[in-house]
Scaffold this motif. Sequence first.
Motif, PDB file in Angstrom:
ATOM      1  N   GLY B 575       0.799  -1.220   0.000  1.00 34.76           N
ATOM      2  CA  GLY B 575       0.000   0.000   0.000  1.00 34.76           C
ATOM      3  C   GLY B 575       0.828   1.266   0.000  1.00 34.76           C
ATOM      4  N   GLY B 576       2.127   1.134  -0.119  1.00 35.57           N
ATOM      5  CA  GLY B 576       2.981   2.319  -0.230  1.00 35.57           C
ATOM      6  C   GLY B 576       3.283   3.003   1.087  1.00 35.57           C
ATOM      7  N   LYS B 577       2.708   2.507   2.191  1.00 28.82           N
ATOM      8  CA  LYS B 577       2.944   3.179   3.484  1.00 28.82           C
ATOM      9  C   LYS B 577       3.932   2.359   4.298  1.00 28.82           C
ATOM     10  CE  LYS B 577      -1.541   5.410   4.052  1.00 28.82           C
ATOM     11  NZ  LYS B 577      -2.621   5.578   5.021  1.00 28.82           N
ATOM     12  N   THR B 578       5.216   2.659   4.119  1.00 31.40           N
ATOM     13  CA  THR B 578       6.228   1.913   4.851  1.00 31.40           C
ATOM     14  C   THR B 578       7.266   2.869   5.424  1.00 31.40           C
ATOM     15  OG1 THR B 578       7.543   1.639   2.864  1.00 31.40           O
ATOM     16  CG2 THR B 578       6.015  -0.127   3.373  1.00 31.40           C
ATOM     17  N   ALA B 579       8.132   2.322   6.262  1.00 34.32           N
ATOM     18  CA  ALA B 579       9.230   3.102   6.827  1.00 34.32           C
ATOM     19  C   ALA B 579      10.384   2.147   7.068  1.00 34.32           C
ATOM     20  CB  ALA B 579       8.801   3.766   8.126  1.00 34.32           C
ATOM     21  N   LYS B 580      11.585   2.675   7.147  1.00 38.27           N
ATOM     22  CA  LYS B 580      12.753   1.828   7.366  1.00 38.27           C
ATOM     23  C   LYS B 580      13.593   2.409   8.497  1.00 38.27           C
ATOM     24  CE  LYS B 580      13.143   0.691   2.446  1.00 38.27           C
ATOM     25  NZ  LYS B 580      12.636  -0.680   2.439  1.00 38.27           N
ATOM     26  N   ALA B 581      14.060   1.539   9.394  1.00 38.57           N
ATOM     27  CA  ALA B 581      14.920   1.996  10.476  1.00 38.57           C
ATOM     28  C   ALA B 581      15.851   0.860  10.865  1.00 38.57           C
ATOM     29  CB  ALA B 581      14.087   2.448  11.670  1.00 38.57           C
ATOM     30  N   VAL B 582      16.880   1.179  11.663  1.00 43.02           N
ATOM     31  CA  VAL B 582      17.847   0.140  12.019  1.00 43.02           C
ATOM     32  C   VAL B 582      17.837  -0.202  13.514  1.00 43.02           C
ATOM     33  CG1 VAL B 582      19.402   0.643  10.108  1.00 43.02           C
ATOM     34  CG2 VAL B 582      19.672   1.855  12.271  1.00 43.02           C
ATOM     35  N   PHE B 583      17.010   0.539  14.321  1.00 42.16           N
ATOM     36  CA  PHE B 583      17.061   0.275  15.769  1.00 42.16           C
ATOM     37  C   PHE B 583      16.552  -1.127  16.100  1.00 42.16           C
ATOM     38  CE2 PHE B 583      12.969   2.471  15.144  1.00 42.16           C
ATOM     39  CZ  PHE B 583      12.097   1.607  15.767  1.00 42.16           C
ATOM     40  N   THR B 584      16.990  -1.661  17.221  1.00 39.37           N
ATOM     41  CA  THR B 584      16.511  -2.983  17.625  1.00 39.37           C
ATOM     42  C   THR B 584      15.359  -2.799  18.601  1.00 39.37           C
ATOM     43  OG1 THR B 584      18.312  -2.924  19.202  1.00 39.37           O
ATOM     44  CG2 THR B 584      18.585  -4.336  17.289  1.00 39.37           C
ATOM     45  N   ASP B 585      14.441  -3.693  18.526  1.00 39.99           N
ATOM     46  CA  ASP B 585      13.249  -3.564  19.354  1.00 39.99           C
ATOM     47  C   ASP B 585      12.728  -4.954  19.664  1.00 39.99           C
ATOM     48  OD1 ASP B 585      10.611  -2.063  20.160  1.00 39.99           O
ATOM     49  OD2 ASP B 585      10.040  -3.730  18.832  1.00 39.99           O
ATOM     50  N   ASN B 586      12.378  -5.167  20.874  1.00 39.68           N
ATOM     51  CA  ASN B 586      11.841  -6.481  21.229  1.00 39.68           C
ATOM     52  C   ASN B 586      10.416  -6.391  21.743  1.00 39.68           C
ATOM     53  OD1 ASN B 586      14.265  -7.911  20.651  1.00 39.68           O
ATOM     54  ND2 ASN B 586      15.123  -6.937  22.505  1.00 39.68           N
ATOM     55  N   SER B 587       9.856  -5.169  21.661  1.00 36.08           N
ATOM     56  CA  SER B 587       8.544  -4.969  22.267  1.00 36.08           C
ATOM     57  C   SER B 587       7.398  -5.451  21.379  1.00 36.08           C
ATOM     58  CB  SER B 587       8.362  -3.501  22.605  1.00 36.08           C
ATOM     59  OG  SER B 587       8.483  -2.743  21.423  1.00 36.08           O
ATOM     60  N   ALA B 588       7.295  -4.878  20.180  1.00 36.60           N
ATOM     61  CA  ALA B 588       6.102  -5.130  19.375  1.00 36.60           C
ATOM     62  C   ALA B 588       6.159  -6.496  18.692  1.00 36.60           C
ATOM     63  CB  ALA B 588       5.978  -4.032  18.327  1.00 36.60           C
ATOM     64  N   ASP B 589       4.954  -6.969  18.284  1.00 33.27           N
ATOM     65  CA  ASP B 589       4.889  -8.226  17.552  1.00 33.27           C
ATOM     66  C   ASP B 589       5.441  -8.043  16.144  1.00 33.27           C
ATOM     67  OD1 ASP B 589       3.800  -9.607  19.591  1.00 33.27           O
ATOM     68  OD2 ASP B 589       1.715  -9.174  18.999  1.00 33.27           O
ATOM     69  N   ILE B 590       5.992  -9.116  15.623  1.00 31.87           N
ATOM     70  CA  ILE B 590       6.458  -9.060  14.242  1.00 31.87           C
ATOM     71  C   ILE B 590       5.275  -9.275  13.322  1.00 31.87           C
ATOM     72  CG2 ILE B 590       7.881 -10.201  12.517  1.00 31.87           C
ATOM     73  CD1 ILE B 590       9.836 -10.864  14.744  1.00 31.87           C
ATOM     74  N   MET B 591       5.105  -8.383  12.342  1.00 32.12           N
ATOM     75  CA  MET B 591       3.984  -8.490  11.422  1.00 32.12           C
ATOM     76  C   MET B 591       4.368  -9.365  10.238  1.00 32.12           C
ATOM     77  SD  MET B 591       2.225  -5.340   9.620  1.00 32.12           S
ATOM     78  CE  MET B 591       1.248  -5.625   8.193  1.00 32.12           C
ATOM     79  N   ARG B 592       5.531  -9.104   9.716  1.00 27.26           N
ATOM     80  CA  ARG B 592       6.046  -9.970   8.642  1.00 27.26           C
ATOM     81  C   ARG B 592       7.546  -9.815   8.570  1.00 27.26           C
ATOM     82  NH1 ARG B 592       3.496  -6.128   5.525  1.00 27.26           N
ATOM     83  NH2 ARG B 592       4.966  -4.503   4.950  1.00 27.26           N
ATOM     84  N   CYS B 593       8.117 -10.718   7.810  1.00 28.70           N
ATOM     85  CA  CYS B 593       9.559 -10.710   7.685  1.00 28.70           C
ATOM     86  C   CYS B 593       9.908 -10.987   6.229  1.00 28.70           C
ATOM     87  CB  CYS B 593      10.120 -11.804   8.600  1.00 28.70           C
ATOM     88  SG  CYS B 593      11.884 -11.719   8.735  1.00 28.70           S
ATOM     89  N   VAL B 594      10.818 -10.207   5.693  1.00 29.50           N
ATOM     90  CA  VAL B 594      11.257 -10.411   4.318  1.00 29.50           C
ATOM     91  C   VAL B 594      12.749 -10.702   4.337  1.00 29.50           C
ATOM     92  CG1 VAL B 594      11.533  -9.372   2.036  1.00 29.50           C
ATOM     93  CG2 VAL B 594       9.499  -8.872   3.397  1.00 29.50           C
ATOM     94  N   ILE B 595      13.128 -11.809   3.730  1.00 34.94           N
ATOM     95  CA  ILE B 595      14.549 -12.133   3.638  1.00 34.94           C
ATOM     96  C   ILE B 595      14.948 -12.043   2.173  1.00 34.94           C
ATOM     97  CG2 ILE B 595      16.325 -13.851   4.119  1.00 34.94           C
ATOM     98  CD1 ILE B 595      14.195 -15.048   6.112  1.00 34.94           C
ATOM     99  N   SER B 596      15.896 -11.165   1.882  1.00 36.77           N
ATOM    100  CA  SER B 596      16.352 -11.021   0.510  1.00 36.77           C
ATOM    101  C   SER B 596      17.729 -11.648   0.397  1.00 36.77           C
ATOM    102  CB  SER B 596      16.463  -9.545   0.118  1.00 36.77           C
ATOM    103  OG  SER B 596      15.302  -8.875   0.498  1.00 36.77           O
ATOM    104  N   ALA B 597      18.015 -12.235  -0.760  1.00 39.91           N
ATOM    105  CA  ALA B 597      19.320 -12.853  -0.940  1.00 39.91           C
ATOM    106  C   ALA B 597      19.812 -12.628  -2.355  1.00 39.91           C
ATOM    107  CB  ALA B 597      19.223 -14.348  -0.672  1.00 39.91           C
TER     108      ALA B 597
END
Lengths: 252, 772
Positions: B575-597
């Motif tokens: 939907g075009g609404k994204t953001a990118k960051a590098v901080f580590t966080d253990n609080s929120a649930d993971i919604m999805r994960c993308v692994i690129s290779a």
Amino acid sequence: MNKIIIGENIVKSFGEGDEKRHVLDGVSVEINEGEFVAVMGPSGSGKSTLMFALSGMDDVDGGKVVFDGRDLSAVAENELSDIRRTKMGFVFQQPTMLKNLNIHDNIILPSMRGNRKNAVKISEKAAVLMKRAGIAELEKRDITQVSGGQLQRAGICRALMNSPKIVFGDEPTGALNSKSAQEIMDLFSEINGDGTAVMLVTHDAKIAARTERILFMRDGKIESEMRLPKFDGTDIDSRVKEVTVKMREIGI
Amino acid sequence: MYYGIIRNDILKSKAITLTTMIFVAAAAMLVSLAAILVVNLTGSIDTLMTQAKTPHFMQMHSGEIDTVRLTAFAEQNGNVDEFQVLEFLNVDGAQIVFDGRSLADNVQDNGFSIQSKKFDYLLDLDGNVINVTDGELYVPICYMKDNTARVGDKAVISGKEFTVAGFLRDSQMNSTLSSSKRFLVSENDYAEIKDLGSTEYLIEFRLRDLSALSAFETAYTSAGLEANGPTITYALFKTLNAISDGLMIAVILLVSALVVSIAFMCIRFTLLAKIEDDYREIGVMKAIGLRVSDIKKVYLAKYAAIAAAGCILGFALSLVFRGALLENIRLYMGESESSSFAAALGIIGVLLVFLAIIAYVSVVLKRFRKISAAEAIRFGTSQEKHIGAKRFCLSRNRLLDTNIFLGVKDVRARKGLYATMLAVLVLSAFIIIVPQNLYNTISSKSFISYMGIGSCDMRIDIQQTDNISEKAAEIAKAMKVDSVISKYAVLTTKVFKTKTEGGSEESIKIELGDHSIFPVAYSQGRAPAAEDEVALSAINANELGKKVGDVMTLVMEGKEKNLMVCGIYSDITNGGKTAKAVFTDNSADIMRCVISAAFSDKALTDGKVLEYGNRFTFAKVTGVDEFVLQTFGPTISAIKKASYAGVAVALIITGLVTLLFMKMLVAKDRYSIAVMKAFGFTNSDIRLQYVTRSVFVLIMGIVLGTLLANTLGQVLAGAVISSFGASSFEFVINPLTAYLLCPMMMISAVLAATMIGTSGTGQIKISENIKE
């Protein structure tokens, strides 16, 4: 005397069917090297058409034209162009100049074709000719910036650039006043004096009187011919009179 | 009187009149087609969205759902007209099989639904709400288009058999650009297969007042309701439906503008040449006291006749061709209710073309006023000075062959005349190069980095499942020891709350991980590198009102955390609404994960995709080429077709216009040609002069056209591309085609046209043109 042009029984017609009209109706004519010839006749008698036929600019329907030993009807078109460029010169009634080029470039144009390495020599020759024609100071001018007489002189310079065997003039003084016309004719006499044959089409007795042979045409045929001694710059009035008498005699 | 003049004039210049008319007809046809398509497209979309009762606001959600709370919200909000929660059963493509062919390679999220009760209906191809019985399966229309399924096919969904009963139009998900596709089954069948996939919820609202949509959106967000998934509004549904055909219409409009300008140039050229020919007559007419407006009428009448004939022909042709172009719209969206209005608008478009031509001719004819009667009668031509060509003298020329010199000289001396031809050639080069560069750009692998996807070789998506982080770690471990994989990156998406300027909280999805491994293209700024940095997608930046350098506040476990916006990028995913960051966080649930290779050997991609797909069945493994092909495939192939069409059209235009110009030049220059022939220039000399003129103009045209294509063309193509999400980009140019092949093709077309156009020089008789 060698013949530069031999025309035998030339036929040329225009139009189709009932409209068909023989403009040249079996004309035979010979011109010698270095000869000064005039062609006279009323409008529509075929004077200009004869000139176009003899110079290979127009093909003929019958008969043949031999130029400098070559039958023009058997010569390929490109070679015909080469012959026109190197052995003939043309001066027309209206100055036939290209609008894009200045006077000097117009004059050297035919010599420059495939010959640009000799551009310096060509320009030198043009300078000599322009000086002789009295237009040396005009070389940088555009063709719209000079008078009709000056343009016609430039046209003669162009005709002489390749040292032709013959110069054709189709009413070359027709668009000029009488003073300019006399000056142009002086130039033609001078060329002829150098050994170049000249053939002029004209309806002006004063012009024809300066040549040594006059062909009178009517209805596509050469009706009569007269010879005059070579013009030496004197006694023009009696020569003109002689010509006008002849014209009246044959009803032109 | 006019009739006689027009008829004689047209008979004398058949080829030129015909060519002009063809261009007018083509322009009229394209304008009319564009009008017809616009009306039909908007009409069909409206019809479809009305019949289907498309939701005004939809929140996709995966995970737990509290329907009681949602119902309570809907009842309390005064603007809600209707409310429903639909289920969408996400099934892996490999589990959907038509006659032995599975959808395993399909990148769409395929899922199953039952027919809705209140609104958001799935429709059959006649626009009726489908009534599905047990054992029947209705398939999204896009699978009919690409021949994946046929009516009567046997379909096997996770072992259960269905028969394909027909195809459905889905007002939400029709477009290949929307990533989900709904299949329709009966309620009994749905209950049977429910456990075979993961359930997503479509929380849908219809509003009483659509204009208050944004207020409703805010209300929904601030109520803290289910929001684990994209949010889509009515306007976006409309855009998604319009985009592919809309692009086609945009291209048609662009081409028609070009053709209209070419028609103008043909008219300008023929008219200027005609005026020059008729210079003396015009002078005479002026001298004997005719008004300029009277003289203009004679010329105007001829062009009115040509334009009228061309416009009528063009309109008729547009009626013939509209069927083919409307096919897609009809298939995906159904009939429009306003087709008679479409024809009317087509006629209006054609009329505008006609009026524009008349106005243009009228402007060109203004130069009649400048013609001096005296000058025209005395000289027969305009006595304009040839400026700028003075220094270019034959006597000083050592470099060029005399014929080539004369050709170049003529172009320099008559700039106005050749400018017209130059303009056409510049346009042609432009039409050839821009679509090709666009195609090259979109089909190049790096293009996806403009779309929010780093350029990798393989992409693994883990979502709608549990223990995402363990699963991701498992894959990452396997990749670490895989010698073929040269590099890989794990990006985890989590949902956070952010404070808006108004003080309310909004949820934002942030992709966490190392963004430097497979970087995307940033339109501003750069990728996040420090803990306190964040990059926003263009849409998010716009909605949140953030620029590079601004501070954004996240709320994590009740505490506020300030992040600096370090970059903005384009994104079409999620939907075009994204953001990118590098901080580590253990609080929120993971919604999805993308692994690129990325692989050390690209040839191994297919095998590796298969290997990982089999080994990690919970994940969706896609080769990026396949991903690009399926997401942008239709667009890429459309643009490829457009680029071929562009080449063909431009070459035809180049050839026709050169032919036209050469024929006219030869006619105009009869006298000069006769003079040169008299003085011993051969036909091939003269042709060489004309070839020089056209090639000289062409080379300038190609250079200018290429420059223009790489500047203005890039901006224009950028506008096209930004319509599907990328905000800034640069052409990927294939130098072989752009700088060698295309110019060679144009040169061939121009040479051929010049040879044909100047074949008439051989027929020019010296005696007829010089005779006194």
